[in-house]
Design an enzyme around this catalytic site. Structure first.
Site, short mmCIF file in Angstrom:
data_model
loop_
_atom_site.label_atom_id
_atom_site.label_comp_id
_atom_site.label_asym_id
_atom_site.label_seq_id
_atom_site.Cartn_x
_atom_site.Cartn_y
_atom_site.Cartn_z
N LEU A 172 0.83 -1.28 0.06
CA LEU A 172 0.12 -0.01 0.11
C LEU A 172 0.84 1.28 -0.19
CD1 LEU A 172 -2.56 -1.14 2.81
CD2 LEU A 172 -2.74 -1.51 0.18
N GLY A 191 -4.26 7.98 -9.17
CA GLY A 191 -2.89 8.60 -9.02
C GLY A 191 -2.15 8.96 -10.57
N SER A 192 -0.96 8.85 -10.56
CA SER A 192 -0.32 9.28 -11.79
C SER A 192 0.86 8.30 -12.12
CB SER A 192 0.07 10.59 -11.99
OG SER A 192 1.29 10.93 -10.61
N GLY A 226 14.30 17.90 -18.05
CA GLY A 226 13.25 18.66 -17.42
C GLY A 226 13.79 19.07 -16.02
N GLY A 229 7.40 15.65 -16.04
CA GLY A 229 6.21 15.66 -15.49
C GLY A 229 5.60 14.47 -15.30
N HIS A 249 15.81 32.31 18.86
CA HIS A 249 17.22 32.36 18.57
C HIS A 249 18.22 31.54 19.20
CE1 HIS A 249 20.69 34.95 17.57
NE2 HIS A 249 20.99 34.78 18.72
P1 FAD Z 1 -0.55 7.64 -6.08
O1 FAD Z 1 0.36 7.89 -5.04
O2 FAD Z 1 0.03 7.63 -7.43
O3 FAD Z 1 -1.16 6.25 -5.74
C1 FAD Z 1 -2.16 5.69 -6.58
C2 FAD Z 1 -2.50 4.30 -6.44
O4 FAD Z 1 -3.51 3.86 -7.05
C3 FAD Z 1 -1.09 3.73 -7.03
O5 FAD Z 1 -0.77 2.46 -5.68
C4 FAD Z 1 -1.66 2.63 -7.95
O6 FAD Z 1 -1.04 1.33 -8.14
C5 FAD Z 1 -3.15 2.57 -7.58
N1 FAD Z 1 -4.04 2.28 -8.70
C6 FAD Z 1 -4.27 2.91 -9.79
N2 FAD Z 1 -5.21 2.43 -10.66
C7 FAD Z 1 -5.61 1.44 -9.89
C8 FAD Z 1 -6.87 0.31 -10.23
N3 FAD Z 1 -7.38 0.45 -11.15
N4 FAD Z 1 -7.01 -0.52 -9.06
C9 FAD Z 1 -6.34 -0.44 -7.93
N5 FAD Z 1 -5.22 0.45 -7.83
C10 FAD Z 1 -4.74 1.28 -8.60
N6 FAD Z 1 4.86 14.94 -3.13
C11 FAD Z 1 4.89 15.52 -2.28
O7 FAD Z 1 4.00 16.13 -1.99
N7 FAD Z 1 6.18 15.70 -1.67
C12 FAD Z 1 7.23 15.10 -2.07
O8 FAD Z 1 8.39 15.35 -1.60
C13 FAD Z 1 7.17 14.35 -3.46
N8 FAD Z 1 8.26 13.61 -3.80
C14 FAD Z 1 7.93 12.88 -5.11
C15 FAD Z 1 9.23 12.11 -5.88
C16 FAD Z 1 8.82 11.40 -6.64
C17 FAD Z 1 10.26 10.78 -7.25
C18 FAD Z 1 7.51 11.22 -7.31
C19 FAD Z 1 7.33 10.24 -8.42
C20 FAD Z 1 6.48 11.87 -6.81
C21 FAD Z 1 6.88 12.87 -5.55
N9 FAD Z 1 5.83 13.49 -5.15
C22 FAD Z 1 5.85 14.25 -3.79
C23 FAD Z 1 4.45 13.51 -5.55
C24 FAD Z 1 3.34 12.36 -4.96
O9 FAD Z 1 4.07 11.15 -4.99
C25 FAD Z 1 2.01 12.44 -5.47
O10 FAD Z 1 1.71 13.65 -5.55
C26 FAD Z 1 1.22 11.52 -4.77
O11 FAD Z 1 1.54 10.13 -4.43
C27 FAD Z 1 -0.13 11.54 -5.29
O12 FAD Z 1 -1.05 10.67 -4.48
P2 FAD Z 1 -2.26 9.66 -5.12
O13 FAD Z 1 -3.08 9.30 -3.81
O14 FAD Z 1 -3.16 10.81 -5.87
O15 FAD Z 1 -1.75 8.89 -6.04
P1 NAD Z 2 7.61 19.12 -12.96
O1 NAD Z 2 6.48 19.47 -13.68
O2 NAD Z 2 8.02 19.43 -11.61
O3 NAD Z 2 8.81 19.42 -13.89
C1 NAD Z 2 8.86 19.03 -15.45
C2 NAD Z 2 10.09 19.97 -15.91
O4 NAD Z 2 10.10 19.69 -17.13
C3 NAD Z 2 9.43 21.57 -15.89
O5 NAD Z 2 10.39 22.34 -15.58
C4 NAD Z 2 9.16 21.49 -17.47
O6 NAD Z 2 9.34 22.99 -17.92
C5 NAD Z 2 10.03 20.75 -18.00
N1 NAD Z 2 9.76 20.10 -19.42
C6 NAD Z 2 8.51 19.86 -19.99
N2 NAD Z 2 8.82 19.33 -21.10
C7 NAD Z 2 10.14 19.63 -21.57
C8 NAD Z 2 10.78 19.16 -22.83
N3 NAD Z 2 10.29 18.76 -23.91
N4 NAD Z 2 12.14 19.46 -22.46
C9 NAD Z 2 12.74 19.68 -21.35
N5 NAD Z 2 12.02 20.05 -20.42
C10 NAD Z 2 10.67 19.96 -20.44
O7 NAD Z 2 7.46 17.45 -12.98
P2 NAD Z 2 8.66 16.53 -12.51
O8 NAD Z 2 9.57 17.02 -12.02
O9 NAD Z 2 8.50 15.35 -13.40
O10 NAD Z 2 7.55 15.93 -11.31
C11 NAD Z 2 6.28 15.46 -11.54
C12 NAD Z 2 5.45 15.81 -10.42
O11 NAD Z 2 5.70 15.15 -9.21
C13 NAD Z 2 5.07 17.19 -10.29
O12 NAD Z 2 4.05 17.54 -10.45
C14 NAD Z 2 5.62 17.39 -8.72
O13 NAD Z 2 4.82 18.22 -8.12
C15 NAD Z 2 5.78 15.95 -8.27
N6 NAD Z 2 6.79 15.86 -7.40
C16 NAD Z 2 6.81 16.63 -6.12
C17 NAD Z 2 8.05 16.79 -5.38
C18 NAD Z 2 7.94 17.36 -4.28
O14 NAD Z 2 7.00 17.96 -3.80
N7 NAD Z 2 9.06 17.59 -3.63
C19 NAD Z 2 9.07 15.84 -5.59
C20 NAD Z 2 8.97 15.01 -6.91
C21 NAD Z 2 7.84 15.19 -7.58
#
Ligand code: FAD
Ligand code: NAD
Length: 466
Positions: free
Chosen positions: A38, A144-145, A180, A271, A444
Site C-alpha cells: 500500500l 494517481g499518476s 526537465g 512531468g 534565537h
Molecule cells: P498515487 O500515490 O499515485 O497512488 C495511486 C495508487 O493507485 C497507486 O498505488 C496505484 O497502483 C493505484 N491504482 C491505480 N489504478 C488502480 C486500479 N485501477 N486499481 C487498483 N489500484 C490502482 N509529493 C509531495 O508532496 N512531496 C514530495 O516530496 C514528493 N516527492 C516525489 C518524488 C517522486 C520521485 C515522485 C514520482 C513523486 C513525488 N511526489 C511528492 C508526488 C506524490 O508522490 C504524488 O503527488 C502522490 O503520490 C499522489 O497521491 P495519489 O494518492 O493521488 O496517487
Molecule cells: P515538474 O512539472 O516539476 O517538472 C517538469 C519540468 O520539465 C518542467 O520544468 C518543464 O518545463 C520541463 N519540461 C517539460 N517538457 C520538457 C521538454 N520537452 N524538454 C525539457 N524540459 C521539459 O515535473 P516532475 O519533476 O517530473 O515531477 C512530476 C510531479 O511530481 C510534479 O507535479 C511534482 O509536483 C511532483 N513531485 C513533487 C515533489 C515535491 O513535492 N518535492 C518531488 C518530486 C515530484
C-alpha cells in the site's frame, strides 16, 4: 458479494487517507490496490524513497566536503556503498508501507489486492489473484499518476530512465543527463551529483522550477551552478538515443543551434500524467478531460454523483499533501459535512539543499492580476544560525498587500525551508499581516528568524540585522 458505504480505488496518500477518514466517520470502507504494497507512488517510488536517498547523499557530501571545516578528520577514504544506500532506502519504504497495513487493520478497512475496474456506478470488479466483485454506495477514485515522457523517447528503464528506476540504480552514473529542470530532475539530480556524477540539466523553459517564483529559480540556479551542475535552460530536446552504454541527447538551444550531449544515463523528468488504465470509468459514466484527468466539480464529485476523485488523477498540483487534503474533504462530504480546501495555501517544496519552499502567490502572479504589493526579503547569510551551520545560501521573501499589509505569498530558499514554510501557511490561513508576523517572537538562533526579519522588511523596511 461484499457491500460497502465507500470503496476507495488506489492506496496512495489520497486513497489511504480518504479510507481512514471514511472509517473514522463510521462508514464501512474498502480499499483496492493493484500492487502488493500500500502507499502508492508517494511511499513506494516517490516522496519517501527520494527523501531517503537525498538524506543519505547529503550525509556523504557533508563527510567528504564539510566535516573538515567542522574540525572532524576522517582517516582514510570515504566511499559510497550504493547497494547499502539503496537497501536502507528500501527498508525505510518497507517500514512506511507496513505502517499503512497497520492503519488499515486498526480502522477495520477491508483491503483488496488487484486492479479495480468499474462494472457500473455501484459495482467494482477486482482482478487480482482471483476475480472478485464488490458493491459500493460511493466510490473514491484515487488512482494517481505515472511518469510522462516525450513522444520520441524510448524509456528503456536501463539507461533512459524515469524517477522509478533512478531510485534503484546499481551504479553512480558518470554523466547523468536530466531532461526537465523541475522537482524530480533537481532532487534526483542532486542525489547523484553528491555521489559523484556529472549532472547536466536540459530544461525547455527559460528557468528551472518554472512554476515557482522567479526569485527562487534564480537563486537555486546560482547555488546549483556553484555545486557544479550544468544547467541548459531554453533548450528543446529533439532526440534521445541509446548507443550501447551511452545515451545521446540532441536539443536546440535558444539560438536554434543543435547541442549534443552524451551521458551514460538519461533521466526523463518532464512531468507526470494521470493514471486511469484498467479502471474502466466509462462503464460507470465517469467523464475524463482532454488531459486524461478525471473530471470533477468543486466538491470533487465526478459526472456521476456517487463517485468522487482526488489526488494526482484530478486537476491541480501533483502533491501528496494536496491528495491527502482532498481525501479528507471527500470523506467528510460523503458524511454530509461541509469541508473546505484553500488551494492557494497548499505549500510547494523542493527538497534540494538548500531547500526551496513556497506558499501563496508568486510575484509573477500578483503582477498578472494587477495586485499592488510590497516585498520584504532577508538573506539567510545574515543569521547567526546560518553561520553556525555554514548554510549561508538563500533568502526568505514575503509579499504583502500594499495597502492592507496582508501576506499574499511567502517564498524561501535555504536550510530547512521545507519545515519553515509551515509558519507561513499558518500565518496566511489566519490572514496575518506582515506586521503580525514581525511582532511574534522567533527563537534565537534559528533559521525562522529570517521569516521575522523578512516580515519586518515588508512592514516598513525595518529589518534589524541587515
Ligand atoms: P498515487 O500515490 O499515485 O497512488 C495511486 C495508487 O493507485 C497507486 O498505488 C496505484 O497502483 C493505484 N491504482 C491505480 N489504478 C488502480 C486500479 N485501477 N486499481 C487498483 N489500484 C490502482 N509529493 C509531495 O508532496 N512531496 C514530495 O516530496 C514528493 N516527492 C516525489 C518524488 C517522486 C520521485 C515522485 C514520482 C513523486 C513525488 N511526489 C511528492 C508526488 C506524490 O508522490 C504524488 O503527488 C502522490 O503520490 C499522489 O497521491 P495519489 O494518492 O493521488 O496517487
Ligand atoms: P515538474 O512539472 O516539476 O517538472 C517538469 C519540468 O520539465 C518542467 O520544468 C518543464 O518545463 C520541463 N519540461 C517539460 N517538457 C520538457 C521538454 N520537452 N524538454 C525539457 N524540459 C521539459 O515535473 P516532475 O519533476 O517530473 O515531477 C512530476 C510531479 O511530481 C510534479 O507535479 C511534482 O509536483 C511532483 N513531485 C513533487 C515533489 C515535491 O513535492 N518535492 C518531488 C518530486 C515530484
Amino acid at each position: 458479494m461484499n457491500s460497502y458505504d465507500v470503496a476507495v480505488i488506489g492506496s496512495g496518500p489520497g486513497g489511504y487517507v480518504a479510507a481512514i477518514r471514511c472509517a473514522q466517520l463510521g462508514m464501512k470502507t474498502a480499499i483496492i490496490e493493484k500492487y502488493s504494497t500500500l502507499g502508492g507512488t508517494c511511499l513506494n517510488v516517490g516522496c519517501i524513497p527520494s527523501k531517503a536517498l537525498l538524506d543519505s547523499s547529503h550525509h556523504y557530501e557533508d563527510a567528504v566536503k564539510h566535516f573538515e571545516d567542522h574540525g572532524i578528520d576522517i582517516p582514510g577514504e570515504i566511499k559510497v556503498n550504493l547497494e547499502k544506500m539503496v537497501a536502507r532506502k528500501q527498508s525505510v519504504v518497507d517500514q512506511t508501507t507496513g505502517g499503512i497495513d497497520f492503519l488499515m487493520k486498526k480502522n477495520n478497512i477491508d483491503v483488496y489486492q488487484g486492479v479495480g475496474s468499474f462494472k457500473d456506478a455501484t459495482h467494482i470488479v477486482i482482478s487480482g489473484e482471483k476475480e472478485e466483485e464488490i458493491e459500493a454506495k460511493n466510490t473514491i477514485i484515487a488512482t494517481g499518476s505515472k511518469p510522462s515522457s516525450l513522444p520520441f523517447i524510448n524509456i528503456d528503464k536501463e539507461r533512459v530512465i524515469t524517477s522509478t528506476e533512478a531510485l534503484k540504480l546499481k551504479e553512480v552514473p558518470k554523466h547523468l543527463i536530466v531532461i526537465g529542470g523541475g522537482v524530480i530532475g533537481l532532487e534526483l539530480g542532486q542525489v547523484y551529483k553528491r555521489l559523484g556524477a556529472e549532472v547536466t540539466v536540459v530544461e525547455y523553459m527559460d528557468r528551472i522550477i518554472p512554476t515557482m517564483d522567479s526569485g527562487l529559480s534564480k537563486e537555486l540556479n546560482k547555488v546549483l551552478k556553484k555545486q557544479k551542475f550544468t544547467i541548459n535552460t531554453s533548450h528543446k530536446v529533439k532526440s534521445v538515443e541509446r548507443v550501447g552504454d551511452e545515451v545521446v541527447v540532441k536539443a536546440d538551444n535558444k539560438k536554434g543551434e543543435e547541442v549534443e550531449l552524451r551521458g551514460d544515463y538519461c533521466l526523463v523528468s518532464v512531468g507526470r500524467r494521470p493514471f486511469t488504465d484498467g479502471l474502466n470509468p466509462e462503464a460507470a459514466g465517469v467523464k475524463i478531460t482532454d488531459r486524461g484527468q478525471i473530471e470533477v466539480n468543486d466538491h470533487l464529485q465526478t459526472s456521476v454523483s456517487n463517485i468522487y476523485a482526488i489526488g494526482d488523477v484530478v486537476k491541480g498540483a501533483m502533491l501528496a499533501h494536496k491528495a491527502e487534503e482532498e481525501g479528507v474533504f471527500v470523506a467528510e462530504t460523503i458524511a454530509g459535512q461541509k469541508p473546505h480546501i484553500d488551494y492557494n495555501l497548499i505549500p510547494g517544496v523542493v527538497y534540494t539543499w538548500p531547500e526551496v519552499a513556497a506558499v501563496g502567490q508568486t510575484e509573477e502572479q500578483l503582477k498578472d492580476k494587477g495586485v499592488a504589493y510590497k516585498v520584504g526579503q532577508f538573506p539567510m547569510r545574515a543569521l547567526g544560525r546560518s553561520r553556525a551551520s555554514m548554510d549561508l545560501d538563500g533568502f526568505v521573501k514575503i509579499l504583502a498587500d500594499k495597502s492592507t499589509d496582508e501576506i499574499l505569498g511567502v517564498h524561501m530558499i535555504g536550510a530547512r525551508a521545507a519545515d519553515m514554510i509551515a509558519e507561513a501557511v499558518v500565518a496566511m490561513e489566519y490572514r496575518a499581516s506582515a506586521e503580525d508576523v514581525s511582532r511574534m517572537s522567533h527563537a534565537h538562533p534559528t533559521f525562522t528568524e529570517a521569516i521575522k526579519e523578512a516580515a519586518l522588511a515588508a512592514t516598513d523596511d525595518r529589518a534589524l540585522h541587515v
